[in-house]
Design an enzyme around this catalytic site. Structure first.
Site, PDB file in Angstrom:
ATOM      1  CG  PHE A  54      38.709  28.539  44.245  1.00 23.70           C
ATOM      2  CD1 PHE A  54      38.672  28.816  42.954  1.00 23.70           C
ATOM      3  CD2 PHE A  54      39.812  29.012  44.866  1.00 23.70           C
ATOM      4  CE1 PHE A  54      39.721  29.367  42.112  1.00 23.70           C
ATOM      5  CE2 PHE A  54      41.064  29.292  44.143  1.00 23.70           C
ATOM      6  CZ  PHE A  54      40.978  29.570  42.806  1.00 23.70           C
ATOM      7  CB  CYS A  55      31.958  28.534  46.210  1.00 24.76           C
ATOM      8  SG  CYS A  55      31.337  29.382  44.986  1.00 24.76           S
ATOM      9  CB  ALA A  56      36.229  28.058  49.946  1.00 26.95           C
TER      10      ALA A  56
END
Ligand code: PLP
Length: 453
Positions: free
Chosen positions: A371-373
């Site tokens: 999730f781009c984290a």
């Protein structure tokens, strides 16, 4: 209770009646449970855009009627966003493409030597723009409570040398959905002379946000997560650093005058205000769509929207808690307040495989991955850096064991109860009975095989 506070049904969104094919050949109504990536357009936003479209004209340029009308609409949209965010009198609204664009714009206007602080738990959009020449970034370790977050920030700021400082924080996590203590963190940052930018990409679609009350210096959000997927986002807040810096893009609209000098060079006087960072032809439809969404959410009433979403969250968390194989990811513990975003892993399942089965066998759209984290998800999973295992290969995901990616379910104002009920039934069935089809890797994704598993 006001009429608005009695919201029992979801707001009308496009796509609510779309049928999608299952791998079995049947068709089923699509359950869109990936709002955190992009929410569906509100019907109201679509209608407003459609009503305006015939009147579309160039902004800030033409002398003609439609050009003037479009310019007015663009500037009125700015006023609507100002009200929506409850800005202070001298704040400005810059229309951008989305949150990533907004935060990169802000990174470019920070005075040379600015120290930026951010928790490593941020989305990459608020983690990475500060890594550039002239700035120093201090990443803070993941806190496990609000109090620890405030203490970690205070410790870092107390040790920082004199000079301009910025603290960047998300309002609601795109992974756990958990709310961050923005007002307390802002108060702490201000005590040490640091300014604050709030990444409201996941907060603004779910909660009323008052810049004045939170005290943050800037705020960023994306139209496509706020039911207005027409390519516009917002950076709003203090004018001084924005007006003092070079324009984000050099070009028409950002320049007040451009004159030829005697020596053959060109002298430019830049605009101040939003125009300085909005060079080129503005996205008037995008800005108008954002304003339309702001109006629609305000009229529906955030008290009512939050109350309804709170019921959906309670239903989801209670349902998942009854499935021992499911582990919900959390930084701040099971009692933490959250928006309608929740990530989890399932014991014995690769998350891509599980998400593919939800789609292929149930018509439910969620998301899997990091999730781009990446730092946050890896902290929550207790995993090291590395690629997720092959699709279909079972992964252990009990506490203390390792899983390399997660599943995220997210929803909002357009979600009917039935979508979450169907999701919970599907999770239970998959956990109990397994997938009915076989799956294989294709182009890095897990997809259903056409032969029966
Ligand atoms: C918390 C958060 N910040 C920033 C972003 C980036 O938003 P955009 O892709 O619209 O620029 C996202 C997108 O998922 C997000 O969840």
């Amino acid at each position: 209770m006001s009429v608005a506070a009695d919201l029992r049904t979801p707001l009308a969104v496009l796509g609510h009646d779309v049928q999608v094919p299952l791998v079995s050949g049947e068709k089923v109504g699509y359950a869109a449970l990936d709002y955190a990536a992009s929410s569906p357009a509100l019907q109201r936003v679509w209608d407003d855009v459609a009503a305006y479209a015939p009147y579309y004209g160039s902004v800030h340029r033409g002398a003609g009627y439609l050009s003037q009308l479009s310019t007015d609409l663009f500037e009125q949209s700015r006023r609507t966003v100002e009200e929506f965010l409850d800005l202070r009198a001298d704040d400005q609204v810059v229309f951008t493409r989305a949150t990533t664009d907004s935060l990169n714009l802000l990174a470019g206007v920070l005075p040379a030597g600015t120290r930026v602080f951010a928790f490593e738990t941020e989305h990459h959009a608020s983690l990475l723009p500060w890594r550039r020449e002239g700035l120093t970034v201090g990443y803070l370790r993941a806190p496990r409570s609000h109090a620890e977050a405030v203490a970690r920030l205070e410790e870092a700021l107390a040790a920082a040398p004199e000079g301009p400082k910025l603290f960047c924080v998300t309002g609601a996590s795109n992974v756990t959905g958990e709310l961050w203590p923005v007002a307390e963190l802002t108060e702490t940052a201000h005590r040490y002379g640091a300014r604050v930018v709030l990444d409201a990409a996941q907060l603004a679609p779910h909660h009323r946000v008052s810049v004045r009350e939170l005290g943050v210096d800037w705020i960023a959000f994306s139209g496509h997560k706020l039911y207005a997927p027409f390519g516009a986002g917002v950076l709003a807040g203090r004018s001084d650093w924005l007006d003092a810096a070079e324009p984000y893009l050099a070009g028409g609209g950002a320049s007040r005058t451009v004159a030829r000098e005697a020596d053959g060079s060109v002298a430019v006087e830049w605009q101040t205000g939003p125009a300085r960072h909005e060079a080129g032809s503005p996205n008037v439809i995008g800005a108008y769509a954002v304003a339309s969404a702001c109006r629609a959410l305000t009229e529906a009433g955030f008290d009512a929207l939050e109350a309804r979403e709170g019921q959906l969250i309670a239903r989801l968390t209670a349902g998942l808690a009854e499935i021992p194989e499911v582990r919900v990811l959390s930084l701040f513990g099971p009692e933490a307040a959250r928006v309608g975003v929740l990530s989890f892993v399932v014991q014995g399942w690769n998350s891509s495989h599980f998400s593919a089965a939800l789609s292929a066998e149930y018509g439910i759209g969620v998301r899997d991955g990091l999730f781009c984290a990446h730092p946050l998800v890896r902290t929550l999973l207790g995993s090291e850096d590395g690629a997720p295992s092959e699709c279909g290969a079972p992964e252990p995901s009990l506490p203390g064991e390792r899983s390399l990616n997660a599943i995220r379910v997210s929803f909002g104002a357009g979600t009917p109860d039935e979508h979450l009920d169907r999701f919970l039934t599907a999770v239970r069935e998959l956990v109990t009975d397994g997938a009915r089809w076989s799956y294989r890797s294709e182009g890095g994704r897990c997809v259903a095989d056409t032969r029966r598993g």
